[in-house]
Design a protein around this motif. Structure first.
Motif, PDB file in Angstrom:
ATOM      1  N   GLY A 141      29.403  23.395   1.651  1.00 51.84           N
ATOM      2  CA  GLY A 141      30.085  22.721   0.723  1.00 51.84           C
ATOM      3  C   GLY A 141      30.325  21.359   0.784  1.00 51.84           C
ATOM      4  N   GLY A 142      30.736  20.747  -0.466  1.00 61.67           N
ATOM      5  CA  GLY A 142      31.350  19.263  -0.362  1.00 61.67           C
ATOM      6  C   GLY A 142      32.189  19.182  -1.331  1.00 61.67           C
ATOM      7  N   GLY A 143      32.972  17.913  -1.209  1.00 56.78           N
ATOM      8  CA  GLY A 143      33.787  17.314  -2.078  1.00 56.78           C
ATOM      9  C   GLY A 143      34.879  16.340  -1.469  1.00 56.78           C
ATOM     10  N   GLU A 144      35.970  16.048  -2.149  1.00 52.57           N
ATOM     11  CA  GLU A 144      36.650  15.264  -1.967  1.00 52.57           C
ATOM     12  C   GLU A 144      37.746  15.676  -0.816  1.00 52.57           C
ATOM     13  N   ASP A 145      38.011  14.972   0.057  1.00 52.62           N
ATOM     14  CA  ASP A 145      39.019  15.059   1.235  1.00 52.62           C
ATOM     15  C   ASP A 145      40.435  14.626   0.870  1.00 52.62           C
ATOM     16  N   PRO A 146      41.432  14.831   1.509  1.00 54.09           N
ATOM     17  CA  PRO A 146      42.639  14.483   1.159  1.00 54.09           C
ATOM     18  C   PRO A 146      42.932  12.871   1.682  1.00 54.09           C
ATOM     19  N   TRP A 147      42.039  12.047   2.299  1.00 54.36           N
ATOM     20  CA  TRP A 147      42.157  10.610   2.333  1.00 54.36           C
ATOM     21  C   TRP A 147      41.403   9.796   1.516  1.00 54.36           C
ATOM     22  N   GLY A 148      40.747  10.480   0.381  1.00 48.93           N
ATOM     23  CA  GLY A 148      40.209   9.653  -0.364  1.00 48.93           C
ATOM     24  C   GLY A 148      38.641   9.501  -0.214  1.00 48.93           C
ATOM     25  N   GLY A 149      38.089  10.131   0.590  1.00 46.72           N
ATOM     26  CA  GLY A 149      36.725  10.114   1.084  1.00 46.72           C
ATOM     27  C   GLY A 149      36.015  11.469   0.339  1.00 46.72           C
ATOM     28  N   TYR A 150      34.631  11.481   0.777  1.00 44.96           N
ATOM     29  CA  TYR A 150      33.968  12.670   0.231  1.00 44.96           C
ATOM     30  C   TYR A 150      33.165  13.294   1.501  1.00 44.96           C
ATOM     31  N   ARG A 151      33.053  14.599   1.601  1.00 42.36           N
ATOM     32  CA  ARG A 151      32.526  15.240   2.585  1.00 42.36           C
ATOM     33  C   ARG A 151      31.469  16.120   2.269  1.00 42.36           C
ATOM     34  N   GLN A 152      30.484  16.499   3.156  1.00 40.86           N
ATOM     35  CA  GLN A 152      29.414  17.451   2.580  1.00 40.86           C
ATOM     36  C   GLN A 152      29.324  18.350   4.294  1.00 40.86           C
ATOM     37  N   GLY A 153      29.389  19.693   4.299  1.00 39.49           N
ATOM     38  CA  GLY A 153      29.259  20.232   5.318  1.00 39.49           C
ATOM     39  C   GLY A 153      27.925  21.310   5.494  1.00 39.49           C
ATOM     40  N   PHE A 154      27.360  21.411   6.718  1.00 38.72           N
ATOM     41  CA  PHE A 154      26.349  22.364   7.010  1.00 38.72           C
ATOM     42  C   PHE A 154      26.366  23.336   8.305  1.00 38.72           C
ATOM     43  N   THR A 155      25.797  24.317   8.166  1.00 43.14           N
ATOM     44  CA  THR A 155      25.591  24.930   9.327  1.00 43.14           C
ATOM     45  C   THR A 155      24.162  25.357   9.534  1.00 43.14           C
ATOM     46  N   GLY A 156      23.754  25.582  10.710  1.00 43.58           N
ATOM     47  CA  GLY A 156      22.450  25.617  11.042  1.00 43.58           C
ATOM     48  C   GLY A 156      22.273  26.589  12.339  1.00 43.58           C
ATOM     49  N   THR A 157      20.978  27.129  12.544  1.00 43.72           N
ATOM     50  CA  THR A 157      20.455  27.751  13.729  1.00 43.72           C
ATOM     51  C   THR A 157      18.906  27.461  13.995  1.00 43.72           C
ATOM     52  N   THR A 158      18.782  27.492  15.163  1.00 44.59           N
ATOM     53  CA  THR A 158      17.065  27.236  15.603  1.00 44.59           C
ATOM     54  C   THR A 158      17.246  27.790  17.181  1.00 44.59           C
ATOM     55  N   GLU A 159      16.075  28.420  17.493  1.00 45.88           N
ATOM     56  CA  GLU A 159      15.696  28.726  18.663  1.00 45.88           C
ATOM     57  C   GLU A 159      14.389  28.123  18.973  1.00 45.88           C
ATOM     58  N   PHE A 160      14.061  27.973  20.500  1.00 45.98           N
ATOM     59  CA  PHE A 160      13.108  27.390  20.973  1.00 45.98           C
ATOM     60  C   PHE A 160      12.902  28.023  22.477  1.00 45.98           C
TER      61      PHE A 160
END
Length: 189
Positions: A141-160
């Motif tokens: 998700g993404g959106g405004e944070d309490p400090w006046g900024g904007y954030r975006q978050g991701f999770t991911g997996t890989t294997e090798f």
């Protein structure tokens, strides 16, 4: 009235030609993690993480296929919660951090799969070897944070396979691949 129409048109045009936002990965606020796990003899999982890394990404919610990511990892910051094991993992048998203290990831593509999921492709350089990897990504998700900024978050997996990056230390047949678990929160810059 004519000026108002020109202003509205210019504003609308600017909104439709918006570019991707640039984000700095929030490692200082402990909102990003690079973790790994590998089977231990096939009986359990051994977990670890890299505590020191930095990077950035570009993301446009309306055109996610244009996204890009760059990350630099200080592999000497490896922590598996066991000092002697960490010393071995940093040594020549595994990461050989004395010769290769940094790992990097640079994306080459981002393919949306629907429902906030995507395939992130890129080049991983680890232990002096560069190989393509694909990361299964989910946008949290993404959106405004309490400090006046904007954030975006991701999770991911890989294997090798360890051998793909020149690590041929025999850990047994159940321990030939490592899984990476990535959680990233970025602050728009």
């Amino acid at each position: 009235m004519k000026k108002l129409a020109v202003f509205l048109f210019a504003t609308l045009l600017g909104a439709t030609t918006a570019q991707a936002a640039e984000y700095k990965i929030d490692t200082k606020g402990a909102h990003a993690f690079i973790q790994f796990r590998i089977k231990h003899l096939g009986y359990s999982w051994l977990y670890g993480r890299f505590d020191d890394f930095k990077g950035s990404f570009s993301y446009d919610e309306s055109a996610p296929e244009k996204s890009s990511v760059n990350v630099n990892i200080d592999v000497t910051s490896l922590d598996s919660n066991h000092a002697e094991r960490d010393k071995h993992l940093r040594g020549e048998d595994f990461l050989y951090t004395e010769k290769f203290p940094t790992a990097t990831f640079e994306s080459t593509g981002f393919e949306p799969q629907g429902d906030g999921k995507a395939k992130l492709t890129g080049e991983l350089t680890l232990r002096g070897v560069t190989k393509p990897v694909t990361i299964d990504v989910t946008n949290i998700g993404g959106g405004e944070d309490p400090w006046g900024g904007y954030r975006q978050g991701f999770t991911g997996t890989t294997e090798f396979a360890l051998k793909d990056f020149g690590i041929d230390y025999d850990l047994g047949p159940a321990s030939q691949t490592v899984e990476m678990i990535l959680d990233v929160e970025g602050i728009r810059i």
